[in-house]
Motif scaffolding. Structure first.
Motif, PDB file in Angstrom:
ATOM      1  N   GLY A  56      -2.518  39.154  14.141  1.00  0.00           N
ATOM      2  CA  GLY A  56      -3.141  40.001  15.165  1.00  0.00           C
ATOM      3  C   GLY A  56      -4.450  40.611  14.734  1.00  0.00           C
ATOM      4  N   GLN A  57      -4.982  40.162  13.574  1.00  0.00           N
ATOM      5  CA  GLN A  57      -6.262  40.675  13.073  1.00  0.00           C
ATOM      6  C   GLN A  57      -7.309  39.561  13.106  1.00  0.00           C
ATOM      7  N   LYS A  58      -8.558  39.944  13.332  1.00  0.00           N
ATOM      8  CA  LYS A  58      -9.669  39.025  13.078  1.00  0.00           C
ATOM      9  C   LYS A  58      -9.969  39.103  11.586  1.00  0.00           C
ATOM     10  N   ILE A  59     -10.108  37.948  10.933  1.00  0.00           N
ATOM     11  CA  ILE A  59     -10.365  37.939   9.496  1.00  0.00           C
ATOM     12  C   ILE A  59     -11.535  37.018   9.183  1.00  0.00           C
ATOM     13  N   TYR A  98     -16.235  32.122   7.798  1.00  0.00           N
ATOM     14  CA  TYR A  98     -15.967  31.900   9.222  1.00  0.00           C
ATOM     15  C   TYR A  98     -14.987  32.948   9.750  1.00  0.00           C
ATOM     16  N   VAL A  99     -15.196  33.353  10.987  1.00  0.00           N
ATOM     17  CA  VAL A  99     -14.276  34.283  11.641  1.00  0.00           C
ATOM     18  C   VAL A  99     -13.066  33.497  12.127  1.00  0.00           C
ATOM     19  N   CYS A 100     -11.870  33.954  11.735  1.00  0.00           N
ATOM     20  CA  CYS A 100     -10.637  33.241  12.051  1.00  0.00           C
ATOM     21  C   CYS A 100      -9.542  34.234  12.431  1.00  0.00           C
ATOM     22  N   HIS A 101      -8.399  33.684  12.756  1.00  0.00           N
ATOM     23  CA  HIS A 101      -7.176  34.478  12.835  1.00  0.00           C
ATOM     24  C   HIS A 101      -6.051  33.649  12.241  1.00  0.00           C
ATOM     25  N   PHE A 110      -2.212  28.659   8.068  1.00  0.00           N
ATOM     26  CA  PHE A 110      -3.408  28.155   8.735  1.00  0.00           C
ATOM     27  C   PHE A 110      -4.256  29.325   9.234  1.00  0.00           C
ATOM     28  N   ALA A 111      -5.544  29.259   8.974  1.00  0.00           N
ATOM     29  CA  ALA A 111      -6.503  30.160   9.607  1.00  0.00           C
ATOM     30  C   ALA A 111      -7.247  29.347  10.661  1.00  0.00           C
ATOM     31  N   THR A 112      -7.172  29.779  11.906  1.00  0.00           N
ATOM     32  CA  THR A 112      -7.814  29.056  13.001  1.00  0.00           C
ATOM     33  C   THR A 112      -9.161  29.694  13.299  1.00  0.00           C
ATOM     34  N   PRO A 113     -10.275  28.958  13.104  1.00  0.00           N
ATOM     35  CA  PRO A 113     -11.605  29.537  13.361  1.00  0.00           C
ATOM     36  C   PRO A 113     -11.826  29.850  14.838  1.00  0.00           C
ATOM     37  N   VAL A 114     -12.657  30.830  15.092  1.00  0.00           N
ATOM     38  CA  VAL A 114     -13.043  31.168  16.457  1.00  0.00           C
ATOM     39  C   VAL A 114     -13.730  29.977  17.129  1.00  0.00           C
ATOM     40  N   SER A 115     -14.591  29.303  16.381  1.00  0.00           N
ATOM     41  CA  SER A 115     -15.340  28.178  16.947  1.00  0.00           C
ATOM     42  C   SER A 115     -14.451  26.945  17.051  1.00  0.00           C
ATOM     43  N   GLU A 150     -18.299  42.690  15.596  1.00  0.00           N
ATOM     44  CA  GLU A 150     -18.607  42.273  14.229  1.00  0.00           C
ATOM     45  C   GLU A 150     -18.304  40.797  14.024  1.00  0.00           C
ATOM     46  N   SER A 151     -17.198  40.318  14.604  1.00  0.00           N
ATOM     47  CA  SER A 151     -16.856  38.911  14.444  1.00  0.00           C
ATOM     48  C   SER A 151     -17.891  38.014  15.101  1.00  0.00           C
ATOM     49  N   LEU A 152     -18.445  38.467  16.213  1.00  0.00           N
ATOM     50  CA  LEU A 152     -19.484  37.703  16.890  1.00  0.00           C
ATOM     51  C   LEU A 152     -20.738  37.595  16.013  1.00  0.00           C
ATOM     52  N   LEU A 153     -21.118  38.709  15.385  1.00  0.00           N
ATOM     53  CA  LEU A 153     -22.293  38.697  14.507  1.00  0.00           C
ATOM     54  C   LEU A 153     -22.056  37.798  13.295  1.00  0.00           C
ATOM     55  N   LEU A 154     -20.854  37.861  12.731  1.00  0.00           N
ATOM     56  CA  LEU A 154     -20.543  37.029  11.574  1.00  0.00           C
ATOM     57  C   LEU A 154     -20.446  35.557  11.966  1.00  0.00           C
TER      58      LEU A 154
END
Length: 994
Positions: A440-443, A394-397, A417-422, A476-480
């Protein structure tokens, strides 16, 4: 004459060279299967310069193995067991993890048996150019093949015979291949290291003298690598011994109930006591979810963490439904996770007792239940088990407030904590040494487990995607996020393309040329294409001409993709895995290599191209007299945009053949559409907008506008529909068990109850949903003469009540469920876009076989194979749609941000939903929805969809369908870290500060 000697194998060898197992048939009968194995002595080890093996040219393993490890200075090879690939695939895929790997055939087969998605990742890993992986077929080498002993489990047999024995053989083999030279010291030999997380397997291996590593040893192994600080974060939290315990771990209590055993779950589902379905989280209320099950018209409601019981969006779960007296109504309040759990601590989130966060959640639920006034209750229950997890990366920050140290040079491990985009996903606890550097990074984060004693799931860091709000990272985060495959096409796939490359042309017409076999020469026909601006992958072209008998010949010509994409090739497998081309605002993720999609298959003007044509003879009233299907060669005379074709059609001065052809097609299209509408087809709507970009280089959005639909849009649509329907009839008639079709099931009438109630109470309008025709007629009269956009809004809301269309195999469902509800057609398929949809490629192959052009590949005679392929295609199609919408939303946000920096952005909007503490609004000009929330106390009339806001002694009432003005700002979203559109009312009341 040569003498032939036939030698009979001794009976004693049969037990080694035969494999026996039992298989249960679909009817429940158990049969014994006996398979012969031919053992060989020449299965190569894969090590370069091995004097004992006759190697092919593609040997992958260096002779000394890897020298980059503190514990194996003489070199080593890694031989992982099955569980390493099942639990540590992210480590194996990392470009930083590069030791030479020996992959056993047994391990490969066991991974396939245990997890098909991981097996597909493993296959891709083996083909990867930056990995050194040798697949060793140990089951066919005489020294490493073993049989299962009496009472031995398949897993134990694999560990003993396949993994440990193969490791021992490799070490002996290396020693024999490099004998000592008399008078010289024997050079050090590389070691084959067995990696296993099975304690029993490790202990047995150690007793047998192997160099073994358990999961903790994998951790120690990684610590000995140069890039250990980054690789350690990739290790999955696979067990309680793999990471050190957090505070009070020994005394913590269970927060969630235990899952029922798998056997109990399956028995309960079969008996009807339990129900199975996909878990769906509530985007407005994180403490609520639902599961749609066949036994109930409405979804089963799940209220509270305990009843959702660790289910994650998309999981297939088993639910127990409560007695009807305990059923509840869905919440009518927006409950935000960030606000409720703002003080939660990552290290303390699994401690014993009722902490502040648990008490806060309980208070929210109790308050919500106390305020409920709605009488519309629905089945309510709880999750009692997981049938199939949907966990992925999952894409998180990283939530900066969860860090204990922000020192950028610190390498101490932190729990954060990693907070998912969704917003549909829970926060994920992970332990990392890189936390300060990742702020400050998308991970990318993968969930590993969710214990019943932990409020949150645990996961591990996979990789960083880039800086938040940078276009590259966001794309890239959107595709993932939507699981879109976007890797470049590999060499094996590109090798399937014509060797001539972009110099390939249709050869001169010849009776002996295979390209012209059974093809009609339609190059002289006046054919043209009509597409959106900038279209490069032109799938379709059309023509129409009058016949001497007064009828009209009309043709749809589709790119002959199946001529280039052959079944069961690497390119075919990749297209099946991708399923569809994904269209983003400024980028296209192709299903097929660009050489085909935008060149050799694209029906460009003034270029000869191979096509698959559907040609009708139609009466002047657009009734079909006959239809034929043929492979063809065409030469399009022009490529129009919708606007250009419309202008040409409407210009009375133009009377050339091409213009007359467009007018003829348009006249027929109007009659075809009228016929569809009379049959009950729906004219639905979706909020489509067009993003105006500054330039193709910068991709900066400068404006947002609604898409304009012209007559020529409808012209193309009607003929594509007609072609799809005609092809569907043909392939279903020829292949009744395996035809690739598409259906749109009638929606349950309960889906429309809310919309019907809103229309009746707010506008006095009736929505008849007894049939598609009745619904179409009802929608036509839902008109507000003072507000033209009202009818479009109602159509958009009606569309959301529908079920999604899906591909299916004709032999897998009942014949009376074939129909397409929205199109009012009894049968339908997709044939007209094979460049961008894999289902269309399958339909092309079936149609080619149906007309006798080519035999049908064996895979398309297999119902189970077609079902499996279409399951993937359906998923990819849904994900592609969501990715496209998310891309539009992202660019709308960028455009609004740029605009809001210059001026206050105020737009007209319709109220589409009311909450106890807010409003849902739809801004039609921008095609976006937003939430207007109120912190002050407001009156909420749930039954009449009205809120009343106190304003200086004078109350202001706002209801669903009211038109309001909203002020739009863009701020950083805490979840996505993207620009988030924030709305407040400016009319009839200014809600800022409320």
């Amino acid at each position: 004459m040569a003498e032939i000697t036939i030698r009979k194998r001794p009976r004693t060898e049969a037990v080694v060279t035969q494999r026996k197992f039992f298989k249960k048939t679909a009817r429940g009968k158990v049969i014994k299967v006996l398979r012969e194995r031919y053992l060989r002595d020449d299965v190569a080890c894969g090590i370069h310069s091995c004097g004992l093996c006759a190697h092919e040219a593609d040997v992958l393993l260096p002779s000394s193995g890897s020298l980059h490890h503190a514990s194996f200075g003489d070199g080593h090879f890694v031989l992982p067991d099955t569980n390493v690939f099942l639990s540590q695939m992210d480590l194996m895929e990392s470009p930083l993890f590069s030791p030479p790997i020996i992959l056993l055939q047994t391990v490969m087969e066991e991974v396939r048996h245990r997890s098909l998605p991981l097996y597909n990742r493993l296959k891709a890993l083996v083909k990867s150019d930056d990995k050194k992986i040798w697949t060793f077929y140990n089951e066919y080498r005489s020294e490493t093949a073993v049989i299962r002993e009496e009472g031995e489990s398949p897993n134990d047999r694999n560990d003993r015979g396949s993994i440990r024995k193969a490791t021992a053989w490799y070490n002996d083999h290396i020693s024999l291949a490099r004998p000592p030279v008399r008078g010289q010291a024997r050079p050090p030999l590389p070691t084959v290291v067995l990696l296993t997380d099975d304690v029993a397997n490790r202990q047995k291996g150690e007793r047998e003298g192997l160099t073994c590593m358990s999961v903790t040893s994998v951790r120690r192994y990684v610590e000995g690598l140069p890039e250990s600080s980054q690789l350690l974060d990739l290790l999955a939290a696979a067990g309680s011994d793999s990471i050190e315990p957090t505070q009070a771990v020994a005394a913590r209590q269970a927060l969630y109930p235990d899952y029922l055993p798998t056997a109990t779950l399956l028995a309960g589902i079969k008996s009807g006591q339990l129900h199975q379905g996909h878990f769906n989280a509530n985007a407005y209320n994180y403490l609520e979810g639902s599961v749609s099950v066949p036994a109930f018209e409405k979804p089963v409601l799940l209220i509270g963490r305990e009843h959702m019981n660790r289910a994650v969006q998309g999981d297939i779960v088993a639910v127990e439904v409560f007695d009807e007296k305990d059923w509840k109504a869905p919440a009518d309040e927006v409950v935000d996770q960030e606000a409720t759990l703002k003080n939660d601590d990552a290290d303390d989130s699994e401690e014993e007792g009722e902490d502040d966060e648990a008490l806060a959640e309980r208070k929210v639920l109790q308050t919500e239940l106390a305020k409920q006034t709605s009488t519309t209750k629905q089945p309510t229950g709880r999750v009692v088990g997981i049938v199939k997890r949907n966990w992925r990366s999952y894409v998180c920050h990283i939530d900066s407030t969860s860090l204990t140290s922000t020192n950028p040079t610190s390498l101490s491990q932190q729990t954060v904590f990693a907070t998912p985009v969704s917003r549909l996903l829970p926060r994920i606890r992970l332990r990392t040494r890189q936390a300060p550097a990742l702020i400050g990074q998308k991970i990318l984060v993968t969930i590993d487990r969710w214990e019943r004693t932990s409020r949150y799931p645990e996961g591990h860091f996979v990789r960083a995607l880039g800086k938040v709000q940078s276009k590259e990272a966001e794309q890239e985060s959107l595709l993932l996020e939507f699981d879109v495959p976007y890797r470049p096409f590999g060499k094996a796939i590109l090798d399937c393309l014509p060797p001539e490359g972009d110099r390939w042309v249709v050869p001169p017409k010849s009776a002996t040329d295979p390209n012209w076999r059974d093809r009609e020469d339609l190059r002289d026909l006046i054919i043209c294409s009509i597409d959106p601006p900038g279209c490069q992958d032109i799938d379709d072209a059309l023509h129409a001409r009058r016949l001497p008998n007064g009828n009209i010949e009309a043709g749809v010509h589709i790119a002959d993709v199946s001529h280039f994409v052959h079944p069961d090739t690497p390119m075919d497998h990749e297209a099946a895995a991708r399923g569809t081309t994904v269209y983003l605002v400024d980028k296209r993720i192709d299903m097929l290599p660009a050489l085909l999609g935008t060149n050799l298959c694209s029906l460009r003007p003034h270029v000869e191209r191979l096509a698959f044509s559907v040609i009708w003879e139609l009466s002047p009233e657009a009734e079909i007299v006959n239809v034929r299907f043929t492979k063809s060669v065409i030469a399009s005379k022009s490529a129009f945009t919708y606007e250009e074709a419309q202008i040409r059609k409407d210009d009375p001065k133009l009377t050339d053949e091409l213009t007359e052809s467009i007018r003829l097609l348009n006249d027929l299209a109007r009659k075809l559409k009228a016929g569809r509408m009379a049959a009950g087809a729906l004219n639905l709507a979706s909020p489509e907008v067009k993003i105006q970009l500054d330039s193709s280089e910068s991709s900066d959005p400068i404006d947002v506008e609604q898409k304009e639909l012209r007559e020529t849009n409808s012209l193309v649509e009607e003929f594509m529909l007609l072609a799809n329907i005609s092809v569907a009839r043909q392939i279903q008639e020829t292949f009744p068990q395996t035809a690739v079709l598409r259906r749109h099931l009638p929606p349950p009438k309960t889906n429309f109850e809310k919309l019907q109630d809103i229309l009746k109470k707010r506008r006095g309008m009736t929505l008849d949903v007894s049939s598609s025709g009745a619904l179409a007629a009802s929608l036509d009269v839902c008109v507000d003469p003072n507000e033209p956009a009202f009818n479009t809004l109602v159509r958009i809301m009606a569309t959301r009540c529908m079920l999604s269309a899906e591909y299916f195999c004709s032999g897998s469902v009942a014949r009376d469920t074939f129909g397409h509800y929205g199109l009012a057609s009894p049968i339908y398929t997709h044939f007209t876009s094979p460049i961008r949809r894999y289902a269309d490629v399958l339909a092309h192959r079936q149609l080619a076989a149906a007309i006798g052009y080519t035999p049908l590949h064996a895979s398309l005679h297999s119902k189970s194979h077609v079902e499996r392929v279409l399951e993937v295609v359906n998923k990819r199609h849904r994900m592609a749609q969501m990715a496209s919408r998310a891309s539009v939303e992202f660019y709308v946000g960028l455009a609004l941000k740029a605009r809001s920096e210059k001026e206050t952005v105020i737009e007209d909007a319709f109220v589409i939903r009311t909450f106890r503490n807010g409003l849902g609004v739809f801004v039609s000009r921008l095609g976006i929805e937003g939430l207007v929330t109120f912190k002050c106390e407001i009156q909420f009339d749930a039954d009449n969809y009205v809120i009343t806001i106190p304003s200086g002694g004078q109350d202001v009432s706002i209801a669903v369908f009211d038109k309001v003005k909203v002020m739009i700002e863009v701020e950083q979203d805490k979840n996505t870290q993207r620009g988030r559109v924030v709305m407040s009312l400016s009319h009839p009341i200014d809600s800022r500060g409320m």
